[in-house]
Enzyme design. Structure first.
Site, short mmCIF file in Angstrom:
data_model
loop_
_atom_site.label_atom_id
_atom_site.label_comp_id
_atom_site.label_asym_id
_atom_site.label_seq_id
_atom_site.Cartn_x
_atom_site.Cartn_y
_atom_site.Cartn_z
CD1 TRP A 53 -1.85 -6.83 0.75
CD2 TRP A 53 0.12 -7.12 1.78
NE1 TRP A 53 -2.00 -6.45 2.07
CE2 TRP A 53 -0.82 -6.63 2.73
CE3 TRP A 53 1.41 -7.38 2.22
CZ2 TRP A 53 -0.48 -6.39 4.07
CZ3 TRP A 53 1.74 -7.14 3.56
CH2 TRP A 53 0.80 -6.65 4.46
CD GLU A 57 -3.30 6.61 -7.11
OE1 GLU A 57 -3.32 5.44 -6.68
OE2 GLU A 57 -2.24 7.18 -7.43
CD1 TRP A 74 4.62 -12.21 -0.82
CD2 TRP A 74 2.42 -11.83 -1.13
NE1 TRP A 74 4.20 -12.98 -1.87
CE2 TRP A 74 2.87 -12.77 -2.09
CE3 TRP A 74 1.08 -11.45 -1.15
CZ2 TRP A 74 2.02 -13.34 -3.05
CZ3 TRP A 74 0.23 -12.00 -2.11
CH2 TRP A 74 0.70 -12.94 -3.04
CG ASN A 81 -2.38 4.11 -1.31
OD1 ASN A 81 -2.53 2.90 -1.49
ND2 ASN A 81 -1.42 4.80 -1.92
CD1 TRP A 87 -1.83 3.61 -9.79
CD2 TRP A 87 -1.07 1.52 -10.10
NE1 TRP A 87 -0.47 3.67 -9.97
CE2 TRP A 87 0.01 2.41 -10.16
CE3 TRP A 87 -0.85 0.16 -10.25
CZ2 TRP A 87 1.32 1.97 -10.38
CZ3 TRP A 87 0.45 -0.28 -10.47
CH2 TRP A 87 1.52 0.62 -10.53
CD1 TRP A 139 7.91 -15.79 2.10
CD2 TRP A 139 8.78 -13.84 2.70
NE1 TRP A 139 7.78 -14.93 1.03
CE2 TRP A 139 8.30 -13.73 1.39
CE3 TRP A 139 9.38 -12.72 3.29
CZ2 TRP A 139 8.39 -12.56 0.64
CZ3 TRP A 139 9.47 -11.56 2.55
CH2 TRP A 139 8.99 -11.48 1.26
C1 LIG Z 1 -1.14 -3.17 0.76
C2 LIG Z 1 -2.33 -2.48 0.09
C3 LIG Z 1 -3.57 -3.10 0.07
C4 LIG Z 1 -4.67 -2.49 -0.57
N1 LIG Z 1 -5.89 -3.13 -0.56
C5 LIG Z 1 -6.94 -2.56 -1.20
C6 LIG Z 1 -8.22 -3.19 -1.20
O1 LIG Z 1 -8.41 -4.30 -0.65
N2 LIG Z 1 -9.25 -2.54 -1.83
C7 LIG Z 1 -9.08 -1.35 -2.46
O2 LIG Z 1 -10.06 -0.81 -3.02
N3 LIG Z 1 -7.87 -0.74 -2.50
C8 LIG Z 1 -6.80 -1.29 -1.87
N4 LIG Z 1 -5.60 -0.65 -1.87
C9 LIG Z 1 -5.42 0.58 -2.67
C10 LIG Z 1 -5.69 1.90 -1.94
O3 LIG Z 1 -4.99 1.95 -0.72
C11 LIG Z 1 -7.17 2.16 -1.65
O4 LIG Z 1 -7.91 1.99 -2.84
C12 LIG Z 1 -7.37 3.61 -1.18
O5 LIG Z 1 -6.66 3.84 0.01
C13 LIG Z 1 -8.86 3.84 -0.92
O6 LIG Z 1 -9.07 5.16 -0.48
P1 LIG Z 1 -9.81 6.22 -1.39
O7 LIG Z 1 -11.08 5.66 -1.93
O8 LIG Z 1 -9.92 7.48 -0.57
O9 LIG Z 1 -8.76 6.40 -2.57
P2 LIG Z 1 -8.50 7.58 -3.63
O10 LIG Z 1 -7.12 8.08 -3.40
O11 LIG Z 1 -9.61 8.57 -3.64
O12 LIG Z 1 -8.46 6.78 -5.03
C14 LIG Z 1 -9.63 6.61 -5.85
C15 LIG Z 1 -9.90 5.16 -6.13
O13 LIG Z 1 -8.85 4.62 -6.92
C16 LIG Z 1 -8.62 3.26 -6.56
N5 LIG Z 1 -7.23 3.14 -6.07
C17 LIG Z 1 -6.51 4.09 -5.43
N6 LIG Z 1 -5.26 3.66 -5.18
C18 LIG Z 1 -5.20 2.39 -5.66
C19 LIG Z 1 -4.18 1.40 -5.72
N7 LIG Z 1 -2.94 1.61 -5.23
N8 LIG Z 1 -4.47 0.21 -6.26
C20 LIG Z 1 -5.71 -0.06 -6.76
N9 LIG Z 1 -6.71 0.84 -6.76
C21 LIG Z 1 -6.46 2.05 -6.21
C22 LIG Z 1 -9.63 2.91 -5.45
O14 LIG Z 1 -10.75 2.31 -6.05
C23 LIG Z 1 -9.97 4.29 -4.88
O15 LIG Z 1 -11.25 4.37 -4.28
C24 LIG Z 1 -4.50 -1.24 -1.22
C25 LIG Z 1 -3.23 -0.62 -1.19
C26 LIG Z 1 -2.18 -1.22 -0.54
C27 LIG Z 1 -0.82 -0.54 -0.53
#
Ligand SMILES: Cc1cc2nc3c(=O)[nH]c(=O)nc-3n(C[C@H](O)[C@H](O)[C@H](O)COP(=O)(O)OP(=O)(O)OC[C@H]3O[C@@H](n4cnc5c(N)ncnc54)[C@H](O)[C@@H]3O)c2cc1C
Length: 253
Positions: free
Chosen positions: A167, A60, A144, A126, A63, A91
């Site tokens: 997105w 993650e 989107w 997420n 990503w 759209w």
């Molecule tokens: C439509 C959509 C919009 C999103 N917008 C954002 C946003 O504006 N800011 C944001 O930080 N994340 C975003 N995410 C990614 C992800 O949902 C969040 O990072 C995550 O939910 C944060 O929770 P956590 O810190 O407990 O994540 P954890 O599961 O603990 O993951 C650890 C870290 O990895 C990174 N990460 C995790 N998943 C992703 C991912 N899919 N893409 C990029 N980085 C990721 C984040 O920095 C996160 O804190 C988005 C995902 C989706 C599907």
């Protein structure tokens, strides 16, 4: 504190991370966004732990870096689809759909519970970001970019690179995106990731008394009971919306 706490749970991350009713993820995204935690320190820690939980978490973090790199090299993706053929996708943006989504009035409990949590707290799991984003685009047929802007206005951890990249992933217009013919079914996502409806009941107390077998789709309640709920009927039929989405994407192939 959050980081130390998460380290006691990281070993279960790969099995629990998709269940929004559990506190299974790190909750560190806002700290990573604003630089109050070092990404290098977290990556070093995760790389030193060979367990499945830490390795799934490392993926993650990767990503996150991937989307940062993408925004740097392709800044146009903030406004344009990465896949050029899908940039002009027509759209339909049906009247009322976007407002119903933002106001948690779609009639799909998992979507509405998530949108209510987002509006009240600025946070969202997420799995629910994926479900709500997919629903806006592929069930409600809204562009989107509208959803990306709404998340930008609500999320505490808003990060342009991650938000735009994800997105576009959900809309199937980005790099390595979800294929356009793959659509989340909001009811089966709900049954799978919130099986007893704990998360839905937390954010939609108006549905708290509904048995688990009906909470994901209240319109399946016996005749009359659904009508007495203080909750709207589904705004679209998922099957019909799905067929229209497939036709829309096919028209741009
Ligand atoms: C439509 C959509 C919009 C999103 N917008 C954002 C946003 O504006 N800011 C944001 O930080 N994340 C975003 N995410 C990614 C992800 O949902 C969040 O990072 C995550 O939910 C944060 O929770 P956590 O810190 O407990 O994540 P954890 O599961 O603990 O993951 C650890 C870290 O990895 C990174 N990460 C995790 N998943 C992703 C991912 N899919 N893409 C990029 N980085 C990721 C984040 O920095 C996160 O804190 C988005 C995902 C989706 C599907």
């Amino acid at each position: 504190m959050l980081w130390h706490d998460f380290r006691t749970r990281i070993g279960r991350y790969h099995v629990e991370r998709d269940y929004p009713a559990l506190a299974a993820t790190s909750g560190l995204s806002a700290h990573l966004r604003f630089g109050t935690l070092s990404i290098r320190e977290l990556v070093r820690y995760a790389r030193a732990d060979a367990g499945e939980g830490a390795q799934a978490w490392l993926a993650e973090l990767i990503w996150r870096e991937f989307y940062q790199m993408l925004l740097w090299h392709y800044p146009d993706t903030v406004e344009h689809a990465f896949l050029a053929n899908l940039d002009a996708l027509p759209w339909p943006n049906p009247p009322g759909h976007f407002a119903a989504w933002t106001e948690a009035r779609t009639g799909y409990p998992i979507v509405d519970a998530a949108m209510r949590e987002l509006a009240r707290t600025g946070r969202l799991h997420n799995r629910l970001r994926m479900v709500t984003a997919s629903f806006l685009v592929k069930d409600l047929h809204c562009d989107w970019r509208q959803g990306e802007r709404w998340f930008a206005s609500q999320l505490l951890d808003y990060d342009q690179a991650a938000n735009v990249g994800n997105w576009q992933w959900c809309a199937s217009t980005g790099t390595d995106a979800q294929p356009w013919f793959r659509l989340f079914n909001p009811v089966s996502q709900s049954e799978r990731f919130d099986p007893d409806g704990t998360y839905i009941r937390r954010w939609l107390p108006e549905l708290a008394g509904i048995p688990a077998r009906h909470i994901h789709a209240p319109w399946t309640l016996p005749a009359g009971q659904a009508a007495r709920l203080d909750y709207p009927p589904p705004i679209v039929d998922h099957g019909r919306a799905r067929a229209a989405t497939l036709a829309l994407y096919k028209s741009c192939r």
